[in-house]
Design a protein around this motif. Sequence first.
Motif, mmCIF file in Angstrom:
data_model
loop_
_atom_site.group_PDB
_atom_site.id
_atom_site.type_symbol
_atom_site.label_atom_id
_atom_site.label_comp_id
_atom_site.label_asym_id
_atom_site.label_seq_id
_atom_site.Cartn_x
_atom_site.Cartn_y
_atom_site.Cartn_z
ATOM 1 N N GLY A 157 0.815 -1.202 0.000
ATOM 2 C CA GLY A 157 0.000 0.000 0.000
ATOM 3 C C GLY A 157 0.852 1.257 0.000
ATOM 4 O O GLY A 157 2.062 1.214 0.182
ATOM 5 N N ARG B 65 -12.152 -3.874 -0.024
ATOM 6 C CA ARG B 65 -11.673 -2.567 0.403
ATOM 7 C C ARG B 65 -12.762 -1.838 1.172
ATOM 8 O O ARG B 65 -13.946 -2.109 1.006
ATOM 9 C CB ARG B 65 -11.193 -1.721 -0.773
ATOM 10 C CG ARG B 65 -12.285 -1.188 -1.689
ATOM 11 C CD ARG B 65 -11.662 -0.438 -2.858
ATOM 12 N NE ARG B 65 -12.655 0.092 -3.767
ATOM 13 C CZ ARG B 65 -12.376 0.607 -4.959
ATOM 14 N NH1 ARG B 65 -11.105 0.667 -5.381
ATOM 15 N NH2 ARG B 65 -13.351 1.076 -5.733
ATOM 16 N N PRO C 163 -13.189 5.444 3.493
ATOM 17 C CA PRO C 163 -13.488 6.127 4.754
ATOM 18 C C PRO C 163 -14.987 6.328 4.953
ATOM 19 O O PRO C 163 -15.675 6.843 4.060
ATOM 20 C CB PRO C 163 -12.766 7.470 4.613
ATOM 21 C CG PRO C 163 -11.677 7.210 3.626
ATOM 22 C CD PRO C 163 -12.236 6.205 2.668
ATOM 23 N N THR D 62 -9.359 5.335 -3.074
ATOM 24 C CA THR D 62 -8.771 5.521 -1.753
ATOM 25 C C THR D 62 -9.550 4.714 -0.717
ATOM 26 O O THR D 62 -10.763 4.875 -0.572
ATOM 27 C CB THR D 62 -8.758 7.001 -1.366
ATOM 28 O OG1 THR D 62 -7.899 7.717 -2.258
ATOM 29 C CG2 THR D 62 -8.259 7.189 0.053
ATOM 30 N N VAL E 197 -8.880 1.412 2.714
ATOM 31 C CA VAL E 197 -8.066 0.365 3.312
ATOM 32 C C VAL E 197 -8.379 -0.926 2.572
ATOM 33 O O VAL E 197 -9.539 -1.328 2.474
ATOM 34 C CB VAL E 197 -8.333 0.209 4.815
ATOM 35 C CG1 VAL E 197 -7.518 -0.946 5.383
ATOM 36 C CG2 VAL E 197 -8.000 1.499 5.547
ATOM 37 N N ASN F 284 -4.249 -2.642 4.294
ATOM 38 C CA ASN F 284 -3.259 -1.744 3.708
ATOM 39 C C ASN F 284 -3.944 -0.470 3.233
ATOM 40 O O ASN F 284 -4.917 -0.531 2.480
ATOM 41 C CB ASN F 284 -2.551 -2.399 2.520
ATOM 42 C CG ASN F 284 -1.208 -2.989 2.862
ATOM 43 O OD1 ASN F 284 -0.173 -2.444 2.502
ATOM 44 N ND2 ASN F 284 -1.225 -4.103 3.572
ATOM 45 N N GLN F 285 -3.432 0.673 3.653
ATOM 46 C CA GLN F 285 -3.984 1.947 3.210
ATOM 47 C C GLN F 285 -3.476 2.284 1.818
ATOM 48 O O GLN F 285 -2.267 2.288 1.570
ATOM 49 C CB GLN F 285 -3.603 3.065 4.180
ATOM 50 C CG GLN F 285 -4.082 4.448 3.745
ATOM 51 C CD GLN F 285 -5.581 4.586 3.803
ATOM 52 O OE1 GLN F 285 -6.216 4.218 4.794
ATOM 53 N NE2 GLN F 285 -6.170 5.112 2.731
ATOM 54 N N THR G 99 -3.937 5.449 -0.846
ATOM 55 C CA THR G 99 -4.428 6.811 -0.998
ATOM 56 C C THR G 99 -4.080 7.319 -2.388
ATOM 57 O O THR G 99 -2.908 7.305 -2.778
ATOM 58 C CB THR G 99 -3.823 7.740 0.059
ATOM 59 O OG1 THR G 99 -4.136 7.242 1.366
ATOM 60 C CG2 THR G 99 -4.378 9.145 -0.084
#
Length: 121
Positions: A9, A38, A41, A91, A93, A115-116, A118
């Motif tokens: 990530g 995934r 947010p 975007t 996780v 895993n983030q 962005t």
Amino acid sequence: QVHLVESGGGLVQTGGSLRLSCAASGRTFSSYAMGWFRQPPGKERIFLASINWSAARTYYADSVKGRFTISRDTAKNTVYLEMNSLKPEDTAVYYCAADKGLRIGPKSKYWGQGNQVTVSS
């Protein structure tokens, strides 16, 4: 008993690429699948892609079909997610999952740590 360890990530610009990896250790089943979810947010976790281990049969969500590719390395017990043409809405996780059967689902028994990813505008 199965442990999943994710890597790969990070931060990427719009239109860029990343490759996520998920290595499995411990017991395996005679027939099983691995894949990816995934969670953006403030939203629920959603399915992305799945691959059957023996036949490499794949399934993709419409949101990533044509941009993301799932693959496996049987010698390394590792599944990959190649992500291309990334967009800000990607975007989230990203979670690796594994379970018996032909494909993974929201009730899969085993999950990675997340895993983030962005994607900047």
